[in-house]
Design a protein around this motif. Structure first.
Motif, PDB file in Angstrom:
ATOM      1  N   GLU A  19      58.388 -11.614  51.164  1.00 52.67           N
ATOM      2  CA  GLU A  19      58.009 -12.805  50.397  1.00 52.67           C
ATOM      3  C   GLU A  19      58.700 -12.803  49.033  1.00 52.67           C
ATOM      4  O   GLU A  19      59.140 -13.853  48.548  1.00 52.67           O
ATOM      5  N   ALA A  20      58.789 -11.636  48.421  1.00 52.62           N
ATOM      6  CA  ALA A  20      59.462 -11.532  47.117  1.00 52.62           C
ATOM      7  C   ALA A  20      60.925 -11.969  47.248  1.00 52.62           C
ATOM      8  O   ALA A  20      61.446 -12.710  46.401  1.00 52.62           O
ATOM      9  N   GLN A  21      61.570 -11.514  48.309  1.00 55.13           N
ATOM     10  CA  GLN A  21      62.972 -11.861  48.547  1.00 55.13           C
ATOM     11  C   GLN A  21      63.123 -13.370  48.753  1.00 55.13           C
ATOM     12  O   GLN A  21      64.019 -14.007  48.186  1.00 55.13           O
ATOM     13  N   ALA A  22      62.218 -13.933  49.540  1.00 56.43           N
ATOM     14  CA  ALA A  22      62.283 -15.378  49.817  1.00 56.43           C
ATOM     15  C   ALA A  22      62.064 -16.177  48.532  1.00 56.43           C
ATOM     16  O   ALA A  22      62.744 -17.193  48.287  1.00 56.43           O
ATOM     17  N   LEU A  23      61.148 -15.726  47.700  1.00 54.38           N
ATOM     18  CA  LEU A  23      60.906 -16.414  46.423  1.00 54.38           C
ATOM     19  C   LEU A  23      62.130 -16.347  45.532  1.00 54.38           C
ATOM     20  O   LEU A  23      62.516 -17.332  44.898  1.00 54.38           O
ATOM     21  N   SER A  24      62.720 -15.177  45.476  1.00 55.11           N
ATOM     22  CA  SER A  24      63.895 -14.992  44.625  1.00 55.11           C
ATOM     23  C   SER A  24      65.021 -15.936  45.057  1.00 55.11           C
ATOM     24  O   SER A  24      65.665 -16.582  44.220  1.00 55.11           O
ATOM     25  N   GLU A  25      65.245 -16.008  46.355  1.00 56.20           N
ATOM     26  CA  GLU A  25      66.300 -16.904  46.857  1.00 56.20           C
ATOM     27  C   GLU A  25      65.963 -18.363  46.553  1.00 56.20           C
ATOM     28  O   GLU A  25      66.832 -19.147  46.170  1.00 56.20           O
ATOM     29  N   ALA A  26      64.700 -18.711  46.717  1.00 55.29           N
ATOM     30  CA  ALA A  26      64.289 -20.103  46.471  1.00 55.29           C
ATOM     31  C   ALA A  26      64.458 -20.476  45.004  1.00 55.29           C
ATOM     32  O   ALA A  26      64.899 -21.580  44.676  1.00 55.29           O
ATOM     33  N   TYR A  27      64.110 -19.551  44.099  1.00 53.62           N
ATOM     34  CA  TYR A  27      64.274 -19.848  42.670  1.00 53.62           C
ATOM     35  C   TYR A  27      65.757 -19.940  42.289  1.00 53.62           C
ATOM     36  O   TYR A  27      66.139 -20.783  41.480  1.00 53.62           O
ATOM     37  N   SER A  28      66.576 -19.072  42.873  1.00 53.61           N
ATOM     38  CA  SER A  28      68.016 -19.138  42.574  1.00 53.61           C
ATOM     39  C   SER A  28      68.581 -20.485  43.017  1.00 53.61           C
ATOM     40  O   SER A  28      69.368 -21.117  42.309  1.00 53.61           O
ATOM     41  N   LYS A  29      68.137 -20.926  44.182  1.00 60.72           N
ATOM     42  CA  LYS A  29      68.602 -22.214  44.691  1.00 60.72           C
ATOM     43  C   LYS A  29      68.132 -23.351  43.778  1.00 60.72           C
ATOM     44  O   LYS A  29      68.913 -24.242  43.425  1.00 60.72           O
ATOM     45  N   ALA A  30      66.865 -23.291  43.371  1.00 60.98           N
ATOM     46  CA  ALA A  30      66.317 -24.352  42.497  1.00 60.98           C
ATOM     47  C   ALA A  30      67.032 -24.367  41.154  1.00 60.98           C
ATOM     48  O   ALA A  30      67.268 -25.431  40.573  1.00 60.98           O
ATOM     49  N   ALA A  31      67.390 -23.181  40.666  1.00 62.13           N
ATOM     50  CA  ALA A  31      68.034 -23.095  39.347  1.00 62.13           C
ATOM     51  C   ALA A  31      69.431 -23.698  39.364  1.00 62.13           C
ATOM     52  O   ALA A  31      69.913 -24.173  38.338  1.00 62.13           O
ATOM     53  N   ASN A  32      70.074 -23.653  40.500  1.00 55.68           N
ATOM     54  CA  ASN A  32      71.439 -24.171  40.586  1.00 55.68           C
ATOM     55  C   ASN A  32      71.518 -25.605  41.092  1.00 55.68           C
ATOM     56  O   ASN A  32      72.594 -26.156  41.237  1.00 55.68           O
ATOM     57  N   LYS A  33      70.363 -26.155  41.384  1.00 59.77           N
ATOM     58  CA  LYS A  33      70.340 -27.514  41.916  1.00 59.77           C
ATOM     59  C   LYS A  33      70.412 -28.513  40.760  1.00 59.77           C
ATOM     60  O   LYS A  33      69.673 -28.374  39.780  1.00 59.77           O
ATOM     61  N   GLN A  34      71.284 -29.490  40.880  1.00 61.66           N
ATOM     62  CA  GLN A  34      71.378 -30.508  39.851  1.00 61.66           C
ATOM     63  C   GLN A  34      70.200 -31.469  40.004  1.00 61.66           C
ATOM     64  O   GLN A  34      70.076 -32.129  41.032  1.00 61.66           O
ATOM     65  N   ALA A  35      69.349 -31.501  39.003  1.00 58.62           N
ATOM     66  CA  ALA A  35      68.154 -32.349  39.091  1.00 58.62           C
ATOM     67  C   ALA A  35      68.396 -33.664  38.375  1.00 58.62           C
ATOM     68  O   ALA A  35      68.991 -33.700  37.299  1.00 58.62           O
ATOM     69  N   GLY A  36      67.925 -34.731  38.971  1.00 60.47           N
ATOM     70  CA  GLY A  36      67.970 -36.026  38.304  1.00 60.47           C
ATOM     71  C   GLY A  36      66.868 -36.096  37.260  1.00 60.47           C
ATOM     72  O   GLY A  36      66.004 -35.214  37.181  1.00 60.47           O
ATOM     73  N   GLU A  37      66.896 -37.147  36.467  1.00 63.21           N
ATOM     74  CA  GLU A  37      65.920 -37.277  35.376  1.00 63.21           C
ATOM     75  C   GLU A  37      64.487 -37.295  35.902  1.00 63.21           C
ATOM     76  O   GLU A  37      63.608 -36.629  35.355  1.00 63.21           O
ATOM     77  N   GLU A  38      64.262 -38.035  36.993  1.00 62.41           N
ATOM     78  CA  GLU A  38      62.894 -38.143  37.533  1.00 62.41           C
ATOM     79  C   GLU A  38      62.396 -36.800  38.049  1.00 62.41           C
ATOM     80  O   GLU A  38      61.266 -36.405  37.813  1.00 62.41           O
ATOM     81  N   THR A  39      63.287 -36.084  38.771  1.00 60.55           N
ATOM     82  CA  THR A  39      62.909 -34.767  39.294  1.00 60.55           C
ATOM     83  C   THR A  39      62.601 -33.816  38.150  1.00 60.55           C
ATOM     84  O   THR A  39      61.647 -33.034  38.193  1.00 60.55           O
ATOM     85  N   ALA A  40      63.421 -33.879  37.110  1.00 61.92           N
ATOM     86  CA  ALA A  40      63.218 -32.989  35.972  1.00 61.92           C
ATOM     87  C   ALA A  40      61.915 -33.299  35.250  1.00 61.92           C
ATOM     88  O   ALA A  40      61.194 -32.400  34.815  1.00 61.92           O
ATOM     89  N   LYS A  41      61.606 -34.588  35.140  1.00 63.14           N
ATOM     90  CA  LYS A  41      60.330 -34.967  34.501  1.00 63.14           C
ATOM     91  C   LYS A  41      59.161 -34.431  35.302  1.00 63.14           C
ATOM     92  O   LYS A  41      58.181 -33.925  34.754  1.00 63.14           O
ATOM     93  N   ALA A  42      59.271 -34.547  36.630  1.00 63.30           N
ATOM     94  CA  ALA A  42      58.186 -34.055  37.488  1.00 63.30           C
ATOM     95  C   ALA A  42      58.040 -32.547  37.347  1.00 63.30           C
ATOM     96  O   ALA A  42      56.928 -32.017  37.314  1.00 63.30           O
TER      97      ALA A  42
END
Lengths: 334, 364
Positions: A170-193
């Motif tokens: 689970e720790a590994q899966a979380l780490s990968e998910a956060y890395s992916k989220a950190a590199n994802k370009q978020a639009g203004e609405e997504t960022a506000k949310a």
């Protein structure tokens, strides 16, 4: 992840933040994931991965040396707990989507379910998936280390090792998910949310620390019909001290730490006076949170009051200034 | 830093209630007394608000500090009061109208109180809406009123149970509002998967908890939450249900109804000539009327027992409603009004202390 690399990443991102347009939420949220969530998830991967060899050592040593191996396994569990509490004190993004808290930190653990699970002799992670979360995760390991300590070459020991593998996964899966989220370009609405989720979860996190983890156990004991000692969520005083410290460290950093924080976001939007108030209130709370022990109920209640005051400040003034509606706050109805 | 002496004094006050509250208004003659809950500058409290005879202000007559925000209140047969924590909560408190705590009760670790409590006719049993934190399902906790301990549990056949009342159309049965809003134990009150909302009204056997009936509205994004019977029309009691909308868009929410009616067989919404932000905070009845508070549009909406809209009265952040002193007393932000419910619907204004009043209050 090498700390040097993280330090460089923080520098680059902090530098980039100055180019963010006032009021924009895009870069701060990416900074949050890059500067906070990714490294904390990485710490949890490291400390979670240390559980399996530590527990396996207990299983493998001769009986006469099991005491020392058990002590080391307990120490490793406390390290994993600290990393986990820092990461999960403010649950955002992948932690919520994966329901990780429920998967690996379900409380209260169920001793009877643990006993039944051990009797079913699970041999793989696939077998473990058939066992309910109240018999797994960090709380179940705590039970098997402190309350009913595992012995070498036992079914209990093999079960503990298997639980640790699931935590590591689970720790590994979380780490990968956060890395992916950190590199994802978020639009203004997504960022506000995401900002809204962060502030809401910060408020929920500080209330959980104040009430469930500190004040409630003391109040329950004080109002019991028969004199009783407080029962805290973790079973050892050392674990509770570590929990308070780790959760507060996360909350304090996200309130006023370097890089992304509510304070820096307020300043980037011109709310310097309110940012000063937040910094001052956080400092007062930090003093109250230092060196807490379960035996010192007076200090625990003092610290809980400081946490409550800080929570009110964020709910009543900081959240509106950031354009965030507190979804489960005192302003919400029922 | 708190000294040991201060600490012990503080604990004593928390357990027994603040002496100032009992002494300050001793002997005061009042014509309205309300049990309520509020958030003051530094604390959550539950207590008694009272208006001096022919006065124009509701003032704090008694107050007890509580650890988290409170929600539902119950006046017991012996005059004591029960306050229950707001969902997801973990405490019940029995206290006197003088502000003395009599008993705290803490829920077991895998359950949470959902905000409301009801007593049996003889007062020996309490029914609390609860949430199973493991599964998320709604439960009724059946409790011994003397000890507050749970005797048994019944499923509410839904999620997010909220208020419950006795069913006047089927004596001995309970009506429970399943709010139907999905939340998770690990994220408190944050709502998830609203596409899977599952709100319903259920009728349960008051002795066994057996399901006797279940009703849903066509619009699954309307959460059924607060309940009040109107028995003004002989043999035709009607249950009014205050609704809270959970639609995705502001436009949908804004246009959503705030009142549904249940005649014992059929459940339907009623419309209003203007939008009310889709949020009914509380509901009460007086005479042949239902009154629904709408804090997000700062008004109290009045309907007749058939659901025909009759009018509204402005009140900033209107929410708590209670029949009292021949009127319905409505509480809002820094102000309360007594609605006479006569033909002219005359309203008497009262000030209230500078605190944030919770959703409900009851006359005592």
């Amino acid at each position: 992840m090498p700390r040097l690399f993280l330090g460089m990443a923080m520098f680059v991102l902090t530098g980039a933040a100055s180019a963010v347009e006032p009021g924009s939420t895009i870069m701060p949220i990416q900074m949050l994931y890059q500067n906070w969530s990714v490294p904390k998830a990485s710490d949890f991967v490291r400390d979670g991965a240390g559980l399996k060899p530590a527990l396996q050592a207990v299983c493998d040593v001769p009986q006469e040396k099991s005491g020392e191996a058990l002590a080391q396994a307990k120490q490793q569990w406390l390290m994993a707990l600290s990393s986990w509490e820092k990461l999960s004190a403010v649950s955002t993004g992948p932690l919520i989507e994966r329901r990780s808290q429920r998967q690996i930190d379900f409380m209260p653990t169920r001793p009877r379910m643990i006993e039944a699970a051990i009797k079913s002799s699970p041999a793989s992670l696939a077998d473990l998936e058939l066992i309910g979360t109240p018999a797994k995760g960090l709380p179940a390991l705590e039970w098997l280390l402190w309350v009913s300590p595992i012995k070498p070459a036992s079914a209990e020991c093999r079960y503990a090792v298997l639980i640790s593998e699931e935590i590591e996964r689970e720790a590994q899966a979380l780490s990968e998910a956060y890395s992916k989220a950190a590199n994802k370009q978020a639009g203004e609405e997504t960022a506000k949310a995401a900002l809204s989720e962060l502030v809401n979860q910060w408020v929920g996190g500080i209330e959980h620390l104040r009430w469930a983890n500190m004040e409630m156990p003391v109040r329950v004991a004080l109002t019991a019909k028969n004199k009783t000692e407080p029962v805290f969520p973790r079973r050892s005083g050392e674990a509770m001290s570590m929990l308070w410290s780790a959760e507060w460290d996360a909350l304090r950093t996200l309130a006023t730490g370097k890089g992304f924080s509510m304070e820096s976001t307020l300043r980037s939007r011109g709310h310097n006076q309110l940012a000063d108030v937040l910094a001052s209130s956080t400092l007062n709370t930090d003093k109250a949170m230092q060196g807490l022990r379960i035996a010192d109920q007076s200090r625990l209640l003092d610290a809980a009051r400081e946490l409550a005051a800080l929570k009110r400040l964020v709910e009543d003034r900081v959240a509106p200034a950031l354009g965030v509606t507190i979804g489960f706050s005192d302003a919400d109805g029922d | 830093m708190t000294s040991r002496r201060q600490f012990i004094a503080g604990l004593a006050a928390w357990i027994s209630g603040p002496a100032w509250a009992r002494a300050a208004n001793a002997g005061m003659r009042t014509d309205i007394q309300l049990a309520a809950s509020w958030q003051s500058r530094n604390a959550y409290q539950t207590g008694v608000l009272a208006r001096a005879a022919s006065g124009e202000a509701l003032t704090i007559y008694a107050a007890v500090d509580v650890p988290t925000r409170a929600h539902g209140l119950l006046l017991e047969r012996d005059g004591t009061i029960i306050t229950v924590a707001r969902r997801p909560g973990n405490w019940l408190l029995r206290w006197t109208r003088e502000g003395k705590p009599l008993a705290w009760h803490w829920i077991e670790p895998n359950r949470a109180f959902a905000g409301h409590v009801l007593a049996s006719a003889d007062g020996s049993t309490l029914y609390t809406t609860e949430i199973n934190l493991e599964t998320g399902s709604g439960m009724i906790g059946v409790r011994d009123a003397a000890s507050l301990e749970k005797r048994e549990e019944w499923p509410t056949r839904g999620i997010d149970p909220h208020q419950l009342v006795w069913d006047v159309t089927h004596p001995g049965s309970l009506i429970v509002a399943n709010g139907g809003v999905p939340t998770r134990p690990e994220t408190g009150r944050i709502k998830h998967n609203l596409d899977h909302m599952d709100s319903s009204l259920v009728r349960l056997d008051g002795r066994t908890g057996a399901l006797l009936g279940q009703w849903q509205l066509e619009d699954s994004r309307l959460s059924l939450r607060h309940l009040a019977w109107n028995i003004s029309v002989h043999n035709q009691p009607v249950l009014g249900i205050a609704l809270q909308a959970e639609h995705n868009t502001t436009e949908q929410k804004s246009a959503a109804p705030v009142l549904a009616l249940f005649d014992g067989e059929k459940l339907r919404t009623v419309s209003t000539p203007h939008t009310l932000a889709g949020y009914g905070g509380d509901i009460a009845m007086r005479g042949s009327s239902f009154v629904v508070s709408c804090p997000r549009v700062n008004s109290i909406e009045i309907f007749d027992v058939r659901g025909t809209w009759r009018g509204h009265v402005s009140l900033p952040e209107a929410c708590a409603l209670a029949p009292a002193a021949q009127s319905i007393v409505a509480g809002g932000r820094h102000q309360a009004i007594g609605l006479q419910m006569t033909d002219s619907d005359h309203a008497n204004e009262m000030t209230i202390p500078a605190f944030r009043l919770d959703n409900h209050w009851i006359a005592i």
